[in-house]
Scaffold this motif. Structure first.
Motif, PDB file in Angstrom:
ATOM      1  N   VAL A 142       0.959  -1.171   0.059  1.00  0.00           N
ATOM      2  CA  VAL A 142      -0.199   0.032  -0.188  1.00  0.00           C
ATOM      3  C   VAL A 142       0.782   1.283  -0.112  1.00  0.00           C
ATOM      4  CG1 VAL A 142      -1.556   1.416   1.299  1.00  0.00           C
ATOM      5  CG2 VAL A 142      -1.954  -1.031   1.050  1.00  0.00           C
ATOM      6  N   GLU A 143       1.819   1.135   0.722  1.00  0.00           N
ATOM      7  CA  GLU A 143       2.950   2.335   0.698  1.00  0.00           C
ATOM      8  C   GLU A 143       3.495   2.496  -0.542  1.00  0.00           C
ATOM      9  OE1 GLU A 143       6.004   1.598   3.405  1.00  0.00           O
ATOM     10  OE2 GLU A 143       7.024   3.444   2.744  1.00  0.00           O
ATOM     11  N   SER A 144       3.925   1.533  -1.359  1.00  0.00           N
ATOM     12  CA  SER A 144       4.491   1.875  -2.490  1.00  0.00           C
ATOM     13  C   SER A 144       3.541   2.330  -3.531  1.00  0.00           C
ATOM     14  CB  SER A 144       5.134   0.589  -2.935  1.00  0.00           C
ATOM     15  OG  SER A 144       3.945  -0.345  -3.285  1.00  0.00           O
ATOM     16  N   ASN A 145       2.306   1.703  -3.437  1.00  0.00           N
ATOM     17  CA  ASN A 145       1.230   2.408  -4.415  1.00  0.00           C
ATOM     18  C   ASN A 145       1.078   3.719  -4.311  1.00  0.00           C
ATOM     19  OD1 ASN A 145       0.571  -0.105  -5.803  1.00  0.00           O
ATOM     20  ND2 ASN A 145      -0.470  -0.787  -4.090  1.00  0.00           N
TER      21      ASN A 145
ATOM     22  N   ALA B   4      13.640 -11.024  -4.886  1.00  0.00           N
ATOM     23  CA  ALA B   4      13.629 -10.059  -6.193  1.00  0.00           C
ATOM     24  C   ALA B   4      12.128  -9.789  -6.467  1.00  0.00           C
ATOM     25  CB  ALA B   4      14.105 -10.980  -7.370  1.00  0.00           C
ATOM     26  N   ASN B   5      11.185 -10.621  -6.244  1.00  0.00           N
ATOM     27  CA  ASN B   5       9.802 -10.490  -6.359  1.00  0.00           C
ATOM     28  C   ASN B   5       9.237  -9.471  -5.276  1.00  0.00           C
ATOM     29  OD1 ASN B   5       9.773 -11.759  -8.755  1.00  0.00           O
ATOM     30  ND2 ASN B   5       8.546 -13.473  -7.649  1.00  0.00           N
ATOM     31  N   SER B   6       9.687  -9.567  -4.091  1.00  0.00           N
ATOM     32  CA  SER B   6       9.473  -8.742  -2.867  1.00  0.00           C
ATOM     33  C   SER B   6       9.905  -7.306  -3.232  1.00  0.00           C
ATOM     34  CB  SER B   6       9.994  -9.418  -1.623  1.00  0.00           C
ATOM     35  OG  SER B   6       9.457 -10.644  -1.429  1.00  0.00           O
TER      36      SER B   6
ATOM     37  N   PRO C  68       8.317  -0.165  -1.933  1.00  0.00           N
ATOM     38  CA  PRO C  68       8.441   1.090  -2.631  1.00  0.00           C
ATOM     39  C   PRO C  68       9.537   1.377  -3.690  1.00  0.00           C
ATOM     40  CG  PRO C  68       7.813   1.211  -0.326  1.00  0.00           C
ATOM     41  CD  PRO C  68       8.152  -0.214  -0.704  1.00  0.00           C
ATOM     42  N   GLY C  69       9.202   1.908  -4.680  1.00  0.00           N
ATOM     43  CA  GLY C  69      10.210   2.805  -5.565  1.00  0.00           C
ATOM     44  C   GLY C  69      11.280   1.810  -6.077  1.00  0.00           C
ATOM     45  N   THR C  70      11.111   0.583  -6.103  1.00  0.00           N
ATOM     46  CA  THR C  70      12.349  -0.192  -6.740  1.00  0.00           C
ATOM     47  C   THR C  70      11.752  -1.401  -7.598  1.00  0.00           C
ATOM     48  OG1 THR C  70      12.139  -1.580  -4.578  1.00  0.00           O
ATOM     49  CG2 THR C  70      13.893  -0.180  -4.740  1.00  0.00           C
ATOM     50  N   LEU C  71      12.522  -1.659  -8.572  1.00  0.00           N
ATOM     51  CA  LEU C  71      12.102  -2.885  -9.584  1.00  0.00           C
ATOM     52  C   LEU C  71      13.531  -3.603  -9.995  1.00  0.00           C
ATOM     53  CD1 LEU C  71       9.892  -3.528 -11.777  1.00  0.00           C
ATOM     54  CD2 LEU C  71      11.313  -2.028 -13.134  1.00  0.00           C
TER      55      LEU C  71
END
Lengths: 104, 140, 93, 201
Positions: D110-113, D146-148, D153-156
């Protein structure tokens, strides 16, 4: 009552994901918006549907299976697209690119 | 060529559940929407996911193109035999197996058997099409 | 009787909003500067359609539609993976 | 042992660590245990998917899932190693670690969204690709990490490189705060890696 909270959250996240995909400058930042907002929004809407529906218990679990599959598949697809885009030569806009510097 | 570590491991974790799911759609084809064709598509999807992620060389240790061709031909012959068994009772496609009670898995005469055969045939057929399409581009 | 037709349940409203968002995203599919942009847009639209199918399954009480939603999700993932593999080998050359 | 030079001591510790990891790498389960683990997981999935609990359904499910698990027994069991008491470990994983993980990830998601929404409106982005280290060495552990990271927030995650001594993860960061590898790793991974070390090796 809590299901409408989940529903509102999911709708806001879906709209923000669409906004991010439309506004961000290059493909990697667009992937940020697409992956996170789609996964979060879809999961919260599915949880709301699973709470509201008057189906038997096992059918509610099916909605949760769908949410779990989305949470597992979506990050993998985003990772694959980002790696493919970088290997095909699309440079990311930004301050630093360690991945290209390391020779991949 | 193998894809990255993350893709390989995730497809490995997902594909057994997809195979089980496609067999569920096959067997319950006479009680719910879906049926042989859709089940075959999911079966082919689960194998193509593994094939895309791991490459042809790794997959050929388990199963390869000639076995898919053999499965497809055998299932075609099986469908013909099953259907023309109705000629003994009158017409082709006559439902000569015991019908059972409605709503249970063992009901509907030969339709579940027919669905299973069609599903395996469609899955193997899609695999043969995929091999034929990628033969000139996959050099690994 | 008329009032019943005017009232829209919140789930239908959410369904229309999600559909509208996915229609707007067609801009990214058509005018994306590069091909990965188009794939991202298409992937997003497919996930939204999956959610719409799940809501329809609840609204119409046809719970078997969830199976179709799972099928759509998996086929979409497969298509994206194959395109990503194509790009890993150098893309449009 | 006390008069051993310092560099030799470090070298011996490193060799011990590598021997432990090689031990993990080669010490796999026998085939029938893999088949039984796969059978249990697939049978639970069958019972969830097919709603009825009639005896015909259970019979078909048992036969079908046994056939599938004979064919695909090493798909998701190839990273399981026997260590410690199996029953206590399984109970602890199911009732302690998995709820913790879901609880942590829900709030991070939720925070990342909301962060993506903020970035999309204000456009205050500063993207870049950085490299971080990881102490996980198994395929499954690295994949889940990696999936987590993709969902926080903010990382890929762009790519992972797995090695026996150290694994590296390349991360696209939407708002680069620091270029130092350890500080960046501490910010990006958060408490996830310590949590994942409880289960995976």
């Amino acid at each position: 009552m809590i299901e409408y909270l989940f529903l509102l959250l999911g709708t806001v996240l879906m709209i923000s994901g669409g906004l991010g995909v439309l506004r961000f400058p290059d493909v990697y930042t667009r992937l940020h918006a697409s992956t996170k907002c789609d996964t979060g929004g879809a999961m919260s809407i599915l949880i709301a549907v699973a709470i509201v529906s008057e189906a038997p218990m096992l059918i509610k679990v099916k909605f949760l299976i769908l949410a779990f599959l989305i949470a597992m598949i979506n990050p993998m697809v985003a990772h694959a697209i980002a790696r493919g885009a970088h290997k095909s030569g699309i440079k990311p806009k930004g301050v630093i690119d360690v991945y290209a510097r390391d020779g991949f | 060529m193998m894809m990255s570590n993350v893709v390989r491991t995730t497809t490995k974790m997902v594909s057994p559940f997809l195979v089980t799911y496609s067999i569920y759609i096959m067997i319950y084809g006479h009680l719910s929407p879906g049926g042989g064709f859709q089940a075959g598509v999911i079966l082919a999807v689960s194998v193509i996911l593994l094939l895309t992620a791991h490459g042809h060389v790794v997959m050929e240790r388990k199963i390869d193109e000639s076995q898919f061709k053999m499965i497809e031909v055998a299932m075609g012959v099986g469908i013909l035999l099953l259907v023309s068994g109705g000629l003994l009772f009158g017409t082709m496609f006559y439902n000569y197996v015991d019908r059972g009670t409605f709503g249970l898995p063992f009901s509907g005469g030969f339709i579940p058997i027919f669905n299973i055969l069609v599903g395996l045939k469609v899955g193997a057929g899609f695999m043969v099409v995929y091999y034929a399409l990628t033969r000139w581009s996959e050099d690994d | 009787m008329v009032k019943e037709y005017l009232l829209v349940s919140p789930f239908e409203l959410v369904m229309f909003i999600v559909l509208f968002t996915s229609i707007i995203l067609i801009y990214r599919v058509i005018f994306g500067p590069t091909t990965p942009d188009r794939i991202v847009g298409f992937n997003t639209i497919s996930t939204k359609i999956t959610v719409v199918i799940a809501i329809l399954a609840f609204l119409k009480n046809e719970y078997v539609l969830i199976d179709l939603a799972i099928v759509l999700l998996m086929v979409n993932a497969l298509g994206s993976l194959i395109l990503a593999k194509h790009f890993e080998r150098g893309g449009e050359k | 042992m006390s008069r051993m030079p310092l560099y030799l001591k470090e070298r011996i510790e490193e060799i011990n660590q590598r021997a432990l990891l090689f031990n993990y790498e080669t010490n796999t389960l026998p085939k029938w245990e893999k088949v039984i683990i796969t059978w249990i997981a697939l049978a639970i999935f069958w019972m969830i998917v097919s709603v009825s609990i009639h005896w015909q359904n259970i019979l078909i499910g048992a036969v079908v899932t046994f056939l599938v698990s004979l064919l695909m027994y090493d798909m998701f069991t190839s990273d399981i190693r026997r260590k410690g008491n199996v029953a206590i470990k399984a109970l602890r994983i199911i009732f302690l670690y998995v709820p913790q993980y879901i609880f942590i990830m829900a709030f991070r998601l939720v925070e990342s969204n909301l962060k993506v929404l903020k970035h999309a409106i204000l456009m205050d982005i500063n993207p870049g690709i950085v490299k971080i280290d990881s102490d996980l060495h198994s395929h499954t552990g690295l994949t889940i990490l990696a999936n987590s990271i993709t969902l926080t927030p903010g990382t890929l995650t762009i790519d992972t490189v797995r090695g026996l001594d150290e694994s590296k993860i390349y991360v696209h960061w939407i708002d680069v705060e620091t270029l130092d590898r350890e500080k960046a790793g501490a910010i990006i991974k958060g408490g996830l890696e310590d949590w994942l070390k409880n289960i995976f090796w």
